[in-house]
Motif scaffolding. Structure first.
Motif, PDB file in Angstrom:
ATOM      1  N   ALA A  49      22.381  53.982   5.254  1.00  0.00           N
ATOM      2  CA  ALA A  49      23.182  52.788   4.965  1.00  0.00           C
ATOM      3  C   ALA A  49      23.022  52.374   3.500  1.00  0.00           C
ATOM      4  O   ALA A  49      23.997  52.045   2.822  1.00  0.00           O
ATOM      5  CB  ALA A  49      22.780  51.645   5.892  1.00  0.00           C
ATOM      6  N   MET A  68      25.726  52.102   0.391  1.00  0.00           N
ATOM      7  CA  MET A  68      25.894  50.897  -0.426  1.00  0.00           C
ATOM      8  C   MET A  68      25.777  51.222  -1.913  1.00  0.00           C
ATOM      9  O   MET A  68      26.528  50.673  -2.735  1.00  0.00           O
ATOM     10  CB  MET A  68      24.873  49.833  -0.023  1.00  0.00           C
ATOM     11  CG  MET A  68      25.121  49.256   1.352  1.00  0.00           C
ATOM     12  SD  MET A  68      23.859  48.079   1.876  1.00  0.00           S
ATOM     13  CE  MET A  68      24.130  46.749   0.729  1.00  0.00           C
ATOM     14  N   ASN A  91      23.892  43.836   4.899  1.00  0.00           N
ATOM     15  CA  ASN A  91      23.250  45.022   5.458  1.00  0.00           C
ATOM     16  C   ASN A  91      22.093  44.588   6.330  1.00  0.00           C
ATOM     17  O   ASN A  91      21.248  43.814   5.909  1.00  0.00           O
ATOM     18  CB  ASN A  91      22.758  45.928   4.320  1.00  0.00           C
ATOM     19  CG  ASN A  91      21.785  46.981   4.805  1.00  0.00           C
ATOM     20  OD1 ASN A  91      20.627  46.969   4.402  1.00  0.00           O
ATOM     21  ND2 ASN A  91      22.228  47.864   5.654  1.00  0.00           N
ATOM     22  N   VAL A 103      26.376  48.203   7.684  1.00  0.00           N
ATOM     23  CA  VAL A 103      26.885  47.581   6.464  1.00  0.00           C
ATOM     24  C   VAL A 103      28.222  46.936   6.803  1.00  0.00           C
ATOM     25  O   VAL A 103      29.105  47.578   7.379  1.00  0.00           O
ATOM     26  CB  VAL A 103      27.068  48.620   5.332  1.00  0.00           C
ATOM     27  CG1 VAL A 103      27.612  47.952   4.071  1.00  0.00           C
ATOM     28  CG2 VAL A 103      25.752  49.339   5.030  1.00  0.00           C
TER      29      VAL A 103
END
Length: 81
Positions: A21, A25, A43, A48
């Motif tokens: 994740a 990002m 998050n 996310v």
């Protein structure tokens, strides 16, 4: 799939773990910076969440948001999760 809710394009992405994740990002941050259009996101562990709107246009959805959403979708499609 992006959904327009309260004048924002919204979408959530779920990954195998926090690291995946966070990598996503980081990739989105690079694209957002290159477009000079920075998303609201959150998050928690492997999820996310995005809410895209254009502050300069009165916090409504504009072509800038659609362009960033398309770029995020492309990153999602090409992720190495």
């Amino acid at each position: 799939m992006w959904t327009e809710i309260d004048n924002k394009l919204c979408r959530s992405f779920t990954f195998s773990d926090f690291r995946a994740a966070f990598l996503f990002m980081t990739q989105v941050a690079e694209v957002a910076e290159s477009q000079n259009h920075h998303p609201w996101w959150s998050n928690i562990y492997n999820e996310v969440n995005f809410k895209l709107s254009t502050h300069d246009a009165g916090d409504t959805v504009t072509e800038k948001d659609r362009k960033l959403a398309a770029a995020i979708d492309l990153l999602w499609e090409n992720k190495a999760d």
